[in-house]
Write a protein that holds these residues in place. Structure first.
Motif, PDB file in Angstrom:
ATOM      1  N   GLY A  80       0.805  -1.368   0.029  1.00 44.18           N
ATOM      2  CA  GLY A  80      -0.102  -0.173  -0.017  1.00 44.18           C
ATOM      3  C   GLY A  80       0.705   1.378  -0.115  1.00 44.18           C
ATOM      4  O   GLY A  80       0.432   2.209  -0.728  1.00 44.18           O
ATOM      5  N   ARG A  81       1.892   1.349   0.903  1.00 44.92           N
ATOM      6  CA  ARG A  81       3.010   2.276   0.934  1.00 44.92           C
ATOM      7  C   ARG A  81       3.513   2.584  -0.497  1.00 44.92           C
ATOM      8  O   ARG A  81       3.653   3.744  -1.044  1.00 44.92           O
ATOM      9  CB  ARG A  81       3.923   2.152   1.832  1.00 44.92           C
ATOM     10  N   HIS A  82       3.854   1.584  -1.092  1.00 43.57           N
ATOM     11  CA  HIS A  82       4.647   1.614  -2.425  1.00 43.57           C
ATOM     12  C   HIS A  82       3.779   2.000  -3.543  1.00 43.57           C
ATOM     13  O   HIS A  82       4.145   2.669  -4.498  1.00 43.57           O
ATOM     14  CB  HIS A  82       5.429   0.137  -2.796  1.00 43.57           C
ATOM     15  N   ASP A  83       2.481   1.410  -3.481  1.00 38.88           N
ATOM     16  CA  ASP A  83       1.736   1.780  -4.510  1.00 38.88           C
ATOM     17  C   ASP A  83       1.228   3.216  -4.798  1.00 38.88           C
ATOM     18  O   ASP A  83       1.426   3.825  -5.610  1.00 38.88           O
ATOM     19  CB  ASP A  83       0.153   1.127  -4.072  1.00 38.88           C
ATOM     20  N   VAL A  84       1.008   3.786  -3.666  1.00 41.29           N
ATOM     21  CA  VAL A  84       0.735   5.193  -3.555  1.00 41.29           C
ATOM     22  C   VAL A  84       1.882   6.268  -3.881  1.00 41.29           C
ATOM     23  O   VAL A  84       2.086   7.331  -4.501  1.00 41.29           O
ATOM     24  CB  VAL A  84       0.387   6.030  -2.052  1.00 41.29           C
ATOM     25  N   ARG A  85       3.205   5.750  -3.650  1.00 42.04           N
ATOM     26  CA  ARG A  85       4.477   6.495  -3.805  1.00 42.04           C
ATOM     27  C   ARG A  85       4.588   6.260  -5.169  1.00 42.04           C
ATOM     28  O   ARG A  85       5.109   7.371  -5.937  1.00 42.04           O
ATOM     29  CB  ARG A  85       5.646   5.614  -3.010  1.00 42.04           C
ATOM     30  N   ASP A  86       4.411   5.075  -5.910  1.00 38.70           N
ATOM     31  CA  ASP A  86       4.728   4.886  -7.387  1.00 38.70           C
ATOM     32  C   ASP A  86       3.765   5.808  -8.081  1.00 38.70           C
ATOM     33  O   ASP A  86       4.160   6.539  -9.193  1.00 38.70           O
ATOM     34  CB  ASP A  86       4.230   3.567  -7.761  1.00 38.70           C
ATOM     35  N   ALA A  87       2.546   5.973  -7.617  1.00 39.74           N
ATOM     36  CA  ALA A  87       1.494   6.838  -8.298  1.00 39.74           C
ATOM     37  C   ALA A  87       1.973   8.214  -8.505  1.00 39.74           C
ATOM     38  O   ALA A  87       2.004   9.023  -9.650  1.00 39.74           O
ATOM     39  CB  ALA A  87       0.119   6.615  -7.693  1.00 39.74           C
ATOM     40  N   TYR A  88       2.381   8.812  -7.457  1.00 41.08           N
ATOM     41  CA  TYR A  88       2.787  10.268  -7.144  1.00 41.08           C
ATOM     42  C   TYR A  88       4.102  10.506  -7.694  1.00 41.08           C
ATOM     43  O   TYR A  88       4.208  11.646  -8.638  1.00 41.08           O
ATOM     44  CB  TYR A  88       2.926  10.525  -5.574  1.00 41.08           C
ATOM     45  N   LEU A  89       5.187   9.455  -7.766  1.00 39.52           N
ATOM     46  CA  LEU A  89       6.376   9.612  -8.383  1.00 39.52           C
ATOM     47  C   LEU A  89       6.216   9.499  -9.907  1.00 39.52           C
ATOM     48  O   LEU A  89       7.084  10.238 -10.725  1.00 39.52           O
ATOM     49  CB  LEU A  89       7.184   8.841  -7.906  1.00 39.52           C
TER      50      LEU A  89
END
Length: 683
Positions: A80-89
């Motif tokens: 969940g943390r990696h998913d939102v980070r990937d979306a924003y970056l």
């Protein structure tokens, strides 16, 4: 064994088999139901008076591995943390462009350098002047666009934090409600397996949002904690709360100006405690990663602006403009820490001297005295206009040229000439005054800085000396400034900024605060005028956008003496343009900003490093998500192999139960016939 006991045993077998058939049929019916786990019912030998007397049903059990389920939830939190980070970056990658792209900021910086160099080869070329200003406008527009989009992403992340908090609270309420139902069922001896399936689904959804720890009590209730050990569900639930900010800017940093995530209504702020789940990713983006990216863009804009303005202020347009008006707001009582000599020359339209004045700044204390010195000239006047800007005007249709001979003004870790201090001939505009001074980000607010000396703080006429020691920390120095200059309304604060802290020095009345340092504090922490977010306000000076012929190309004479009629400026002079070109082509020292360390680089190269680092971060985020998602899927597959319903197995089990049921029924019939026979004999 009596026939009655045998009949009871056979009937118990029928009931047990019937219950097992019901469980198995439920398994088949729910084969495609999300979250449903395979159920089994155990049977136990019924003992009466020490002898076996049929069978009795045990509990309906789920085929699950609780430890494996916890591993799945932990991995879902990480995903969940990696998913939102990937979306924003990914968004920042689209914004900044890939390294080498014609649209990235480094390409625009290179275009700016090329435009200056082109104009330097033919300074009298009007078209080249317009081209240079056009590219400068594109460059500053890009700075403001990047800054604006970064802050919009921070605002989006903050809004998502509020939405995630609401989703977390919904799942906490659900888990608590299911806990109560399960506890009642346990107390009444009823089956709880299906309720636990639903609760596991709620826990899985919760685990995607926030990293949790949990364990099950003997009454069937699950106790849920945050990763830091705060109970979320324990005979009740504690909700989280957060209010999203209405608007974001580069000067806004958690916790100053940004609401925390509170544990319970009015409870402690636990924003810093999140380590996994979507909420941790959003907090890290809002308060760290996007803040770091903003700091890097600000450093680029600051370095480019300071270097270009220093070069542009060192020269003059040809012919010289009739009026030079500063971009910085000053007060007549401001006392800059200046030294050396500055030259004010009045020239005609041919660039020849009409009048000249060399001002020794050692004899000048205030801005008012500096203006008075110019007013002593026959063909020039100086004043602070209604907007608080210093304006120097030549009379008789002449032009005015300001040349920094040996003049130098120190303000913190910055050193500039008189013209740049007032912004008399700026190419780019930024801070409009000296009301705020800030440092770079320092890792610790309480660790000794190792700097010693005396900081002179000048809010207007009053100059206060603040002695500091090598053992002083950022917090210590702020306290010393407040103690020494608080009576003059100077306020020093230590503000958290991403993973570090900044020292800010300002005046509560909005007056300019000028700084001079005899030691190494200013250089150690890069204390200077301005605040975070320069890239959001940098622009090409409006007068130059209106009239590119005001671009500085020539440089005033630095001869020991100037006589009336001496040539001061010429149309072919490109000294100022060469200085601007050199500002782009020489290595500049860039202090650490965001995720980039202190480095020496050309401006365009530093811009390329920002783009490259952002691309690397985006790529790493995608890789982290791919690895984390793959592992989560592997764990879920492993868990599913234990708990999912297999139709073939269930159908085989039904056949076995069917045969067992028929056998029990046959026994029941046989015993019943035997009892009828016995009764008929007795009759």
């Amino acid at each position: 064994m009596s026939l009655t006991v045998s009949l009871q045993s056979a009937l118990a077998s029928l009931q047990a088999t019937q219950a097992a058939l019901q469980v198995t049929s439920n398994n088949v019916a729910n084969v495609n139901s999300d979250g449903y786990t395979r159920k089994t019912v155990s049977t136990q030998t019924q003992i009466v008076s020490g002898r076996a007397s049929g069978v009795r049903l045990g509990d309906i059990e789920r085929n699950v591995d609780e430890n494996l389920l916890r591993q799945v939830r932990d991995q879902l939190a990480l995903t969940g943390r990696h998913d939102v980070r990937d979306a924003y970056l990914r968004r920042t990658q689209e914004l900044f462009g890939a390294p080498g792209s014609d649209a990235d900021i480094s390409h625009l910086m290179a275009n700016m350098a090329a435009a200056i160099e082109s104009l330097a080869t033919s300074p009298e070329n009007v078209a080249s002047r317009y081209d240079m200003i056009s590219i400068a406008v594109q460059m500053t527009n890009q700075f403001r666009t990047l800054s604006g989009e970064i802050q919009e992403m921070r605002a989006d992340a903050d809004r998502e934090i509020s939405e995630t908090v609401t989703a977390i609270n919904t799942q906490l309420v659900s888990v608590d409600d299911l806990n109560r139902q399960i506890a009642r069922a346990v107390g009444q001896g009823l089956a709880t397996a299906d309720l636990k399936d639903v609760r596991d689904q709620a826990l899985a959804e919760l685990g995607k949002l926030i990293e949790i720890q949990s364990f099950e009590r003997t009454d069937g209730q699950v106790i849920v904690f945050t990763s830091s050990g705060r109970p979320l569900v324990d005979n009740g639930y504690v909700t989280l709360s957060h209010t999203a900010g209405a608007q974001y800017s580069a000067t806004l940093a958690y916790p100053a100006g940004i609401a925390g995530i509170n544990y319970g209504s009015g409870g402690p702020d636990i924003t810093a405690e999140f380590t996994g789940g979507k909420i941790a990713g959003l907090v890290a983006l809002r308060d760290h990663e996007l803040v770091d990216l903003q700091a890097e863009i600000d450093r680029l804009a600051e370095s480019a602006s300071f270097a270009l303005n220093a070069a542009h202020n060192s020269g003059s347009a040809y012919p010289a403009p009739a009026t030079l008006t500063g971009t910085r707001t000053v007060a007549s009582t401001d006392t800059p820490f200046w030294s050396g000599n500055v030259r004010v020359t009045i020239t005609d339209n041919n660039g020849d001297a009409v009048e000249n004045l060399d001002i020794n700044l050692a004899g000048i204390t205030t801005v008012s005295q500096f203006a008075s010195a110019i007013n002593a000239m026959t063909n020039a006047s100086a004043s602070i206009n209604a907007n608080g800007k210093l304006a120097i005007t030549a009379s008789g249709g002449n032009g005015v040229v300001v040349t920094d001979l040996t003049s130098s003004i120190a303000n913190g870790n910055q050193t500039m000439g008189v013209s740049q201090f007032f912004g008399l001939n700026d190419l780019l505009t930024g801070p409009t005054d000296f009301t705020i001074n800030t440092s770079d980000r320092i890792a610790s607010a309480t660790t000794a800085l190792g700097a010693a000396g005396t900081l002179s703080v000048s809010p207007g006429l009053a100059t206060v000396a603040v002695a500091y020691l090598a053992t002083d920390s950022l917090t210590d120095i702020a306290a010393k400034i407040n103690a020494a200059a608080g009576a003059q309304n100077v306020v020093a604060s230590v503000l958290q900024d991403s993973t570090g802290y900044r020292l800010t020095i300002s005046d509560s009345d909005g007056d300019n605060v000028l700084l001079s340092d005899s030691g190494t504090l200013a250089s150690t922490i890069n204390l200077r005028n301005g605040n975070s977010g320069l890239s959001s306000i940098v622009n090409v000076r409006s007068a130059l956008q209106t009239n590119p012929n005001l671009v500085s190309s020539a440089r005033g004479s630095t001869a020991a003496t100037i006589a009336v009629g001496d040539a001061i400026l010429s149309s072919g002079d490109n000294a100022a343009l060469q200085a601007m070109a050199a500002a782009f082509n020489q290595d500049l020292t860039m202090s650490a900003a965001g995720g980039l360390p202190t480095t020496t680089a050309r401006i365009a190269d530093y811009a390329a490093r920002i783009v490259s680092r952002n691309a690397t971060q985006s790529n790493n985020a995608s890789t982290d998500l791919r690895i984390s998602s793959g592992y989560a899927q592997a764990l879920e597959t492993q868990a599913a192999s234990l708990s999912d319903v297999n139709i073939d197995e269930e159908m085989a089990q039904i056949m076995i139960l069917q045969n067992a049921y028929q056998a029990s029924a046959r026994i029941t019939t046989t015993i019943s016939e035997m009892m009828d026979t016995l009764l008929s004999i007795g009759a």
